[in-house]
Design an enzyme around this catalytic site. Structure first.
Site, PDB file in Angstrom:
ATOM      1  N   TYR A 109      24.465   4.668 -17.018  1.00  0.00           N
ATOM      2  CA  TYR A 109      25.364   4.821 -15.863  1.00  0.00           C
ATOM      3  C   TYR A 109      26.458   5.803 -16.264  1.00  0.00           C
ATOM      4  O   TYR A 109      26.221   6.749 -17.001  1.00  0.00           O
ATOM      5  CB  TYR A 109      25.883   3.442 -15.436  1.00  0.00           C
ATOM      6  CG  TYR A 109      26.480   3.433 -14.053  1.00  0.00           C
ATOM      7  CD1 TYR A 109      25.807   3.989 -12.968  1.00  0.00           C
ATOM      8  CD2 TYR A 109      27.727   2.862 -13.828  1.00  0.00           C
ATOM      9  CE1 TYR A 109      26.350   3.985 -11.697  1.00  0.00           C
ATOM     10  CE2 TYR A 109      28.286   2.837 -12.559  1.00  0.00           C
ATOM     11  CZ  TYR A 109      27.598   3.421 -11.503  1.00  0.00           C
ATOM     12  OH  TYR A 109      28.141   3.411 -10.245  1.00  0.00           O
ATOM     13  N   LYS A 164       0.420  -6.049  -1.288  1.00  0.00           N
ATOM     14  CA  LYS A 164      -0.068  -4.703  -1.589  1.00  0.00           C
ATOM     15  C   LYS A 164       0.647  -4.153  -2.825  1.00  0.00           C
ATOM     16  O   LYS A 164       0.023  -3.542  -3.711  1.00  0.00           O
ATOM     17  CB  LYS A 164       0.203  -3.807  -0.374  1.00  0.00           C
ATOM     18  CG  LYS A 164      -0.548  -2.488  -0.343  1.00  0.00           C
ATOM     19  CD  LYS A 164      -2.016  -2.741  -0.060  1.00  0.00           C
ATOM     20  CE  LYS A 164      -2.764  -1.466   0.211  1.00  0.00           C
ATOM     21  NZ  LYS A 164      -2.693  -1.021   1.595  1.00  0.00           N
ATOM     22  N   GLU A 206       0.852   1.362   6.339  1.00  0.00           N
ATOM     23  CA  GLU A 206       0.076   0.126   6.402  1.00  0.00           C
ATOM     24  C   GLU A 206       0.303  -0.579   7.733  1.00  0.00           C
ATOM     25  O   GLU A 206       1.451  -0.714   8.197  1.00  0.00           O
ATOM     26  CB  GLU A 206       0.514  -0.788   5.256  1.00  0.00           C
ATOM     27  CG  GLU A 206      -0.368  -1.989   5.047  1.00  0.00           C
ATOM     28  CD  GLU A 206      -1.623  -1.650   4.261  1.00  0.00           C
ATOM     29  OE1 GLU A 206      -2.535  -2.483   4.241  1.00  0.00           O
ATOM     30  OE2 GLU A 206      -1.688  -0.563   3.677  1.00  0.00           O
ATOM     31  N   ILE A 265     -13.801   2.549  17.501  1.00  0.00           N
ATOM     32  CA  ILE A 265     -13.224   3.858  17.174  1.00  0.00           C
ATOM     33  C   ILE A 265     -11.702   3.808  17.286  1.00  0.00           C
ATOM     34  O   ILE A 265     -11.077   4.489  18.091  1.00  0.00           O
ATOM     35  CB  ILE A 265     -13.841   4.971  18.060  1.00  0.00           C
ATOM     36  CG1 ILE A 265     -15.361   4.830  18.074  1.00  0.00           C
ATOM     37  CG2 ILE A 265     -13.460   6.348  17.509  1.00  0.00           C
ATOM     38  CD1 ILE A 265     -16.010   4.878  16.692  1.00  0.00           C
ATOM     39  N   ALA A 267      -8.275   3.254  14.328  1.00  0.00           N
ATOM     40  CA  ALA A 267      -7.821   3.978  13.140  1.00  0.00           C
ATOM     41  C   ALA A 267      -8.900   4.036  12.069  1.00  0.00           C
ATOM     42  O   ALA A 267      -9.241   5.113  11.563  1.00  0.00           O
ATOM     43  CB  ALA A 267      -6.554   3.316  12.588  1.00  0.00           C
ATOM     44  N   ASN A 358     -13.023  -8.334  10.207  1.00  0.00           N
ATOM     45  CA  ASN A 358     -12.500  -9.495   9.504  1.00  0.00           C
ATOM     46  C   ASN A 358     -11.632 -10.339  10.430  1.00  0.00           C
ATOM     47  O   ASN A 358     -10.895  -9.779  11.243  1.00  0.00           O
ATOM     48  CB  ASN A 358     -11.652  -9.034   8.300  1.00  0.00           C
ATOM     49  CG  ASN A 358     -12.352  -9.290   6.986  1.00  0.00           C
ATOM     50  OD1 ASN A 358     -13.075 -10.261   6.845  1.00  0.00           O
ATOM     51  ND2 ASN A 358     -12.122  -8.416   6.029  1.00  0.00           N
TER      52      ASN A 358
END
Length: 484
Positions: A109, A164, A206, A265, A267, A358
């Protein structure tokens, strides 16, 4: 087969009014199993027990309600193991060194840090070497298309983004941070991500709903100098392509002559179509709720118009049942029940079916298996799971290591080939076309393939040491060993 979960239920039971066998029977009636029993306390009149139960997620509340309704039974507490691992969040930040004294403080610092700041000010690219930028990815969502749950908002999306980040770190040693934005306005999302980008070496978009996700990714790719990757689109396509490459080996078919039908059809479906075209598929039919996309129509979705110019060479019309005859490959990114056994029997010999919706695929795998040569789903309880985890850690590891400006189609296709190559020609078979997400070869193989493709296509700004002897610095050429 439904997705299952494990819970611990604490029950107080009056011995004179209920037998434990009734509790077990109630759990079993909803497809659950009592796998452990612990007596907490017991008296002549009552007993308190913890029962560990494996149940289908869809039966969770039904089991609790049924137990509560049993005469002489009280549900005192429920511990859900899935919820327990989320308490307080699943990730944290740790320093790379302890600050033990004033000298340490002065280096990390003030005043020492000022010299580092000025070095970056004078040479901005030094940020990659002197800050976390070199190894950090922002996992960004607005919560509008989370898993199969839909628009649940930014707060509810956080557990997915944290998960993630965990996978990034464990599998590829990438430091990822979840960022959920409290806006669904495209302009504001783009502006916000651009504003925070100096601290990151890459952006992983996402769970952003279609078609906004296309514009957001396109604009960020054009306006930022770091890689932007929408995993719902490209991750699905990359892993699908890896599985298809090996499935074609099993069936002995050539990618240039097969007929492929893609259903759903959005993403992921658009990205799958782009990947298939890039890989050499010439006869591709894209099907959505309105039927097959055809070249003589104008659609309200720009990506559908793009596909209409490049797919369905025979101008087939109608729904899935109308266009499935003679198809070698079915790729599903839609919803349950879309594909029927009657459709399968009309496909070409040795059909390949990727039913990736899913949690419920386009067709029950038990019904499909007798009629297909190779079957893949998005689920972990059947062979050949198409799972995005196989690609995004290695793709970003490679992109960060070569400081790629973007992630292009060549890099994605290279990642697909790398994933497929983890399974040798001797190993590949109907039930093994995709490696496990825990296979340690996957991330390294993808990372190396992505770096090679980035160098080959001129988007790498750094040549990792192990690649320097293979590069022709006048044209970023690579040896043939890295072109596969």
């Amino acid at each position: 087969m439904a997705v299952s979960t494990s819970i611990i239920i604490r029950l107080e039971m009056e011995k004179s009014r209920v037998a434990f066998s009734e509790v077990v029977s109630s759990v079993s009636s909803y497809g659950g199993d009592v796998v452990a029993i612990d007596v907490i306390r017991s008296s002549k009149e009552k007993t308190t027990r913890d029962i560990t139960v494996n149940i289908p997620e869809t039966a969770y509340q039904n089991v609790l309600d049924t137990l509560e309704a049993l005469p002489g039974v009280s549900v005192l507490h429920v511990s859900d193991r899935t919820f327990l691992v989320h308490l307080g969040g699943k990730i944290r930040i740790e320093p790379t060194m302890p600050i033990k004294n004033r000298e340490d403080l002065s280096r990390v610092y003030t005043p020492g840090v000022a010299r580092v700041c000025m070095a970056i000010h004078e040479r901005p690219r030094e940020a990659f070497a002197l800050t976390i930028k070199r190894n950090t990815v922002a996992v960004v969502s607005d919560g509008t298309a989370v898993l199969g749950l839909g628009n649940i908002g930014p707060h509810a999306a956080m557990p997915v983004m944290e998960g993630k980040a965990m996978l990034f770190k464990q599998l590829a040693d990438v430091d990822a941070f979840p960022i959920c934005l409290n806006t669904t306005d495209t302009d504001e999302i783009v502006r916000t991500i651009k504003a925070i980008s100096p601290g990151f070496g890459g952006i992983n978009l996402e769970d952003i709903s279609s078609p906004r996700c296309f514009e957001i990714e396109r604009r960020l790719t054009e306006e930022l100098d770091i890689p932007v990757f929408h995993d719902d689109q490209h991750g699905t396509a990359v892993v699908m392509m890896a599985g298809l490459l090996n499935a074609l080996k099993v069936t002995g078919k050539d990618i240039g002559v097969i007929r492929v039908v893609v259903v759903g059809i959005g993403a992921a479906g658009v990205s799958c179509c782009k990947m298939l075209l890039a890989a050499g598929v010439k006869d591709l039919i894209a099907v959505d709720r309105e039927g097959a996309i055809v070249g003589d129509r104008v659609y309200g979705n720009d990506m559908w118009n793009w596909l209409s110019e490049r797919t369905n060479p025979n101008m087939l019309r109608g729904g899935l049942t109308d266009v499935i005859a003679g198809a070698d490959v079915f790729i599903g990114v839609s919803g349950p029940g879309v594909l029927k056994v009657e459709d399968l029997v009309r496909m070409a010999k040795d059909p390949i079916v990727f039913a990736m919706a899913n949690p419920e695929p386009e067709i029950d795998p038990e019904l499909a298996e007798p009629h297909v040569r190779v079957l893949a789903t998005g689920r972990s309880d059947y062979p050949n799971q198409i799972n995005n985890v196989l690609c995004f850690p290695g793709i970003f590891r490679g992109a960060l290591d070569c400081r790629a400006r973007l992630i292009n189609e060549e890099m994605k296709l290279a990642a697909s080939r790398a994933i497929a190559s983890v399974i040798t020609d001797e190993e590949v078979n109907e039930n093994y076309i995709i490696p496990s997400i825990f296979n340690e070869k996957v991330v390294e193989s993808v990372r190396n393939a992505v770096i090679a493709a980035a160098i080959e296509t001129g988007v790498a700004r750094r040549i990792p040491p192990e690649f320097r002897s293979l590069c022709d610095y006048t044209g970023y050429g690579l040896s043939d060993a890295y072109k596969r």
